[in-house]
Enzyme design. Structure first.
Site, PDB file in Angstrom:
ATOM      1  N   CYS A  38       0.824  -1.215   0.000  1.00 22.56           N
ATOM      2  CA  CYS A  38       0.000   0.000   0.000  1.00 22.56           C
ATOM      3  C   CYS A  38       0.855   1.262   0.000  1.00 22.56           C
ATOM      4  CB  CYS A  38      -0.887   0.051   1.246  1.00 22.56           C
ATOM      5  SG  CYS A  38      -2.017  -1.326   1.460  1.00 22.56           S
ATOM      6  N   CYS A  42      -2.720   5.024   2.794  1.00 18.80           N
ATOM      7  CA  CYS A  42      -3.873   4.135   2.598  1.00 18.80           C
ATOM      8  C   CYS A  42      -4.793   4.188   3.821  1.00 18.80           C
ATOM      9  CB  CYS A  42      -3.406   2.705   2.358  1.00 18.80           C
ATOM     10  SG  CYS A  42      -4.772   1.570   1.978  1.00 18.80           S
ATOM     11  N   ARG A  43      -6.099   4.238   3.558  1.00 19.60           N
ATOM     12  CA  ARG A  43      -7.070   4.377   4.642  1.00 19.60           C
ATOM     13  C   ARG A  43      -7.459   3.041   5.266  1.00 19.60           C
ATOM     14  NH1 ARG A  43      -6.426   9.081   6.373  1.00 19.60           N
ATOM     15  NH2 ARG A  43      -8.354   8.804   7.559  1.00 19.60           N
ATOM     16  N   ARG A  45      -7.320  -0.367   7.515  1.00 21.98           N
ATOM     17  CA  ARG A  45      -6.933  -0.552   8.916  1.00 21.98           C
ATOM     18  C   ARG A  45      -5.456  -0.945   9.002  1.00 21.98           C
ATOM     19  NH1 ARG A  45      -9.934  -4.809  13.011  1.00 21.98           N
ATOM     20  NH2 ARG A  45      -8.696  -4.342  14.883  1.00 21.98           N
ATOM     21  N   CYS A  69      -2.624  -2.830  -3.502  1.00 21.84           N
ATOM     22  CA  CYS A  69      -3.917  -2.599  -2.844  1.00 21.84           C
ATOM     23  C   CYS A  69      -4.897  -1.973  -3.843  1.00 21.84           C
ATOM     24  CB  CYS A  69      -3.710  -1.665  -1.654  1.00 21.84           C
ATOM     25  SG  CYS A  69      -5.225  -1.108  -0.861  1.00 21.84           S
ATOM     26  N   CYS A  72      -5.890   1.950  -2.438  1.00 23.69           N
ATOM     27  CA  CYS A  72      -5.008   3.117  -2.611  1.00 23.69           C
ATOM     28  C   CYS A  72      -4.199   3.074  -3.900  1.00 23.69           C
ATOM     29  CB  CYS A  72      -4.074   3.257  -1.412  1.00 23.69           C
ATOM     30  SG  CYS A  72      -2.859   1.919  -1.254  1.00 23.69           S
TER      31      CYS A  72
END
Length: 352
Positions: A38, A42-43, A45, A69, A72
């Site tokens: 990522c 990246c949002r 978790r 990912c 992202c």
């Protein structure tokens, strides 16, 4: 920020935890338990630190056997720019096709309606429908200023062909289309400095009809002329200069109440909302839901937000005191930075 800032894995991990935008394009991180790599921002978790390793770029991570990912898109040049391009394209489509539906719009930008609705709002601060409505209103104003027949102007602007279109046009203008085309009444204005930038003050024969904030004279002038096409600048002389000074003094210091007559123009619903806003005490805030409940229309949350956005009297009608249900600032006609400053100033005075 230079690459040297992220020279150690600990630096990189802290950037990932902070989702530091400066770290994007400096490195990627991979999660060994998922096999995915990522961007630092990246949002998703966060994984456990022991499962994370770092690579200088997407190519190296892919060579090590990790997959990019899908959220992202670390293998793309600039996924944020791609998203912005989608939204820009959608804005043009909404302005060109006044009856375009969300489903058709999402299809044209190769996205699902749900996800594109969220993306559009996150970028513009407005829903696609609200953007489309604003474009209709601009077309309507331009057509009326150019002298088109009222019915032709309403229909060519994209309003529906139904018995309600005159009412919808009146809602868009805050007055009847006939009044708007005629200029309704003489409006004069002047611009000066205030604590929040440039401040335009306009008055009609009935009172102060607009208080607009901005960073430069051209912006606030254009905003006023969109509301009152025949408004004219007036030299700061005699009684008019004194009234403009009173307005700006009131804006700069809430301890000085504005004792001038106001010409508050809007639909009946907007007037209801604005009256409720003026009832919010200085130093306090209310959510859109609370305002909707205060006017007896708990399901009209979106309409309340629209009325706040249509406010023409900055600070005097305190739409800056309305926030989201979670306390976030949300949008503000004159910028969220000004909204934050206003709320901070009012809270400090309340504490004092």
């Amino acid at each position: 920020m230079k690459n040297a800032t992220f020279t150690t894995d600990e630096d990189r991990w802290q950037a990932v935890l902070a989702r530091d935008p400066h770290a994007d394009n400096q490195f990627v991180f991979a999660v060994q338990t998922t096999g995915i790599f990522c961007r630092p921002t990246c949002r998703a978790r966060h994984a456990l630190r022991k499962n994370v390793c770092f690579y200088p770029d997407a190519q190296r991570a892919a060579q090590a056997g990790f997959r990019p990912c899908k959220r992202c898109m670390p293998d793309k040049p600039d996924p944020h720019a791609l998203k912005l391009a989608k939204v820009e394209h959608a804005c043009r489509l909404l302005e060109q096709e006044p009856t375009l539906t969300l489903d058709a719009l999402a299809q044209q930008v190769a996205s699902s309606p749900y996800h594109f609705h969220r993306l559009f709002k996150s970028v513009t601060g407005m829903t696609p429908k609200a953007w489309q409505q604003a474009a209709r209103e601009r077309r309507l104003r331009n057509a009326l200023v150019q002298g088109d027949k009222i019915t032709d102007a309403v229909l060519s602007s994209g309003f529906p062909d139904s018995s309600s279109y005159y009412r919808k046009a009146d809602d868009a203008l805050g007055m009847t289309a006939k009044q708007y085309r005629k200029g309704d009444a003489r409006v004069r204005y002047a611009i000066g400095n205030c604590a929040f930038g440039r401040c335009l003050v306009a008055e009609s024969e009935r009172g102060i009809c607009a208080i607009l904030l901005g960073d430069d004279d051209a912006t606030v002038s254009a905003e006023l002329l969109a509301l009152f096409p025949k408004a004219e600048p007036e030299p700061l002389e005699s009684d008019f200069a004194q009234r403009v000074h009173q307005v700006i003094t009131s804006i700069d210091s809430r301890a000085v109440p504005l004792a001038l007559p106001l010409d508050i123009r809007g639909t009946a619903f907007q007037q209801q909302v604005w009256q409720a806003l003026r009832a919010i005490p200085c130093g306090e805030m209310a959510s859109y839901q609370q305002v909707a409940q205060a006017i007896g229309k708990p399901n009209a949350v979106r309409a309340v937000a629209g009325a706040c956005a249509a406010n023409k009297l900055a600070i005097v009608i305190p739409c800056h005191r309305v926030v989201r249900h979670d306390g976030a600032l949300s949008g503000y006609r004159w910028g969220t930075t000004r909204k934050a400053l206003l709320l901070k100033r009012e809270s400090q005075k309340q504490e004092g």
